[in-house]
Scaffold this active site. Structure first.
Site, mmCIF file in Angstrom:
data_model
loop_
_atom_site.group_PDB
_atom_site.id
_atom_site.type_symbol
_atom_site.label_atom_id
_atom_site.label_comp_id
_atom_site.label_asym_id
_atom_site.label_seq_id
_atom_site.Cartn_x
_atom_site.Cartn_y
_atom_site.Cartn_z
ATOM 1 N N ILE A 18 -11.909 13.875 50.613
ATOM 2 C CA ILE A 18 -11.562 13.378 51.947
ATOM 3 C C ILE A 18 -11.449 14.491 52.987
ATOM 4 O O ILE A 18 -11.204 14.220 54.149
ATOM 5 C CB ILE A 18 -10.265 12.531 51.928
ATOM 6 N N SER A 22 -9.881 25.635 55.305
ATOM 7 C CA SER A 22 -10.169 27.039 55.041
ATOM 8 C C SER A 22 -9.634 27.485 53.690
ATOM 9 O O SER A 22 -10.130 28.446 53.114
ATOM 10 C CB SER A 22 -9.584 27.912 56.156
ATOM 11 N N LYS A 41 -4.962 18.658 46.614
ATOM 12 C CA LYS A 41 -5.569 19.764 47.351
ATOM 13 C C LYS A 41 -5.909 20.854 46.338
ATOM 14 O O LYS A 41 -5.010 21.440 45.728
ATOM 15 C CB LYS A 41 -4.616 20.309 48.414
ATOM 16 N N ASP A 146 0.460 26.018 62.727
ATOM 17 C CA ASP A 146 -0.861 25.401 62.838
ATOM 18 C C ASP A 146 -0.701 23.946 63.263
ATOM 19 O O ASP A 146 -1.299 23.042 62.699
ATOM 20 C CB ASP A 146 -1.618 25.502 61.512
#
Length: 184
Positions: A18, A22, A41, A146
């Site tokens: 999905i 980086s 992940k 971020d």
């Protein structure tokens, strides 16, 4: 004698890809024992510099200690030495991310200029994001670094969950200042 449950990689079924960032590739998955939809992940550790390896481990440590209704919840992590992959298992936010929703609404043909967000929608996003950031800053002494629409995830009920703490920075004190700029 108790029933044994699968642990690590065997506890999850990996589904479709999905996203890719980086520092890793993200897959939708399922916790086999509970049926819960989760996100896996995968971070390739082979070839990472010492600094990047530290950042990856730091992300896991940050995720483990965060517990807030407006932050993507950490579930598990495991390292597969054979292929050099670290997998971080996290809560899945069914509604996608805010960046994708913004793009979808901007491209909408329903109204000239796209479908705008209502004042209530904007206030909800701001309040929930602000609450998550206040928890990060005040309780955990942590800067996200971020913050962007692609890192704000939507629940099926329209709530916001802050995610992707890959380049977060722990503060040494509540009055500390970040001396560097990074992120997107």
């Amino acid at each position: 004698m108790g029933k044994s449950h699968a642990v690590g990689q065997d506890a999850y079924e990996k589904g479709k890809k999905i996203g890719k960032g980086s520092f890793g590739t993200v897959f939708l998955g399922t916790h086999k024992a509970t049926g819960e939809r989760i996100v896996l992940k995968e971070v390739e550790l082979r070839g990472l510099s010492g600094k990047d390896l530290k950042m990856t481990k730091a992300e896991v440590n940050v995720l483990k200690r965060l517990s807030h209704p407006n932050i993507i919840a950490y579930r598990d992590s495991f390292h597969t030495p054979g292929d050099g992959t670290l997998t971080i298992v996290m809560e899945h936010a069914e509604g996608g991310d805010l960046g994708s929703l913004i793009a979808k609404r901007a491209a909408s043909k329903e109204k000239p200029g796209g479908l705008r967000f209502t004042e209530q929608e904007v206030l909800t996003v701001a309040a929930q994001c602000g609450d998550a950031l206040a928890y990060c800053h005040g309780t955990c002494h942590l800067l996200h670094r971020d913050l962007k629409p692609a890192n704000l995830f939507l629940t099926s009920s329209g709530g916001i969950k802050l995610g992707d703490f890959g380049i977060s920075r722990a503060l040494t004190s509540t009055n500390a200042l970040a001396k560097t700029m990074c992120g997107t």
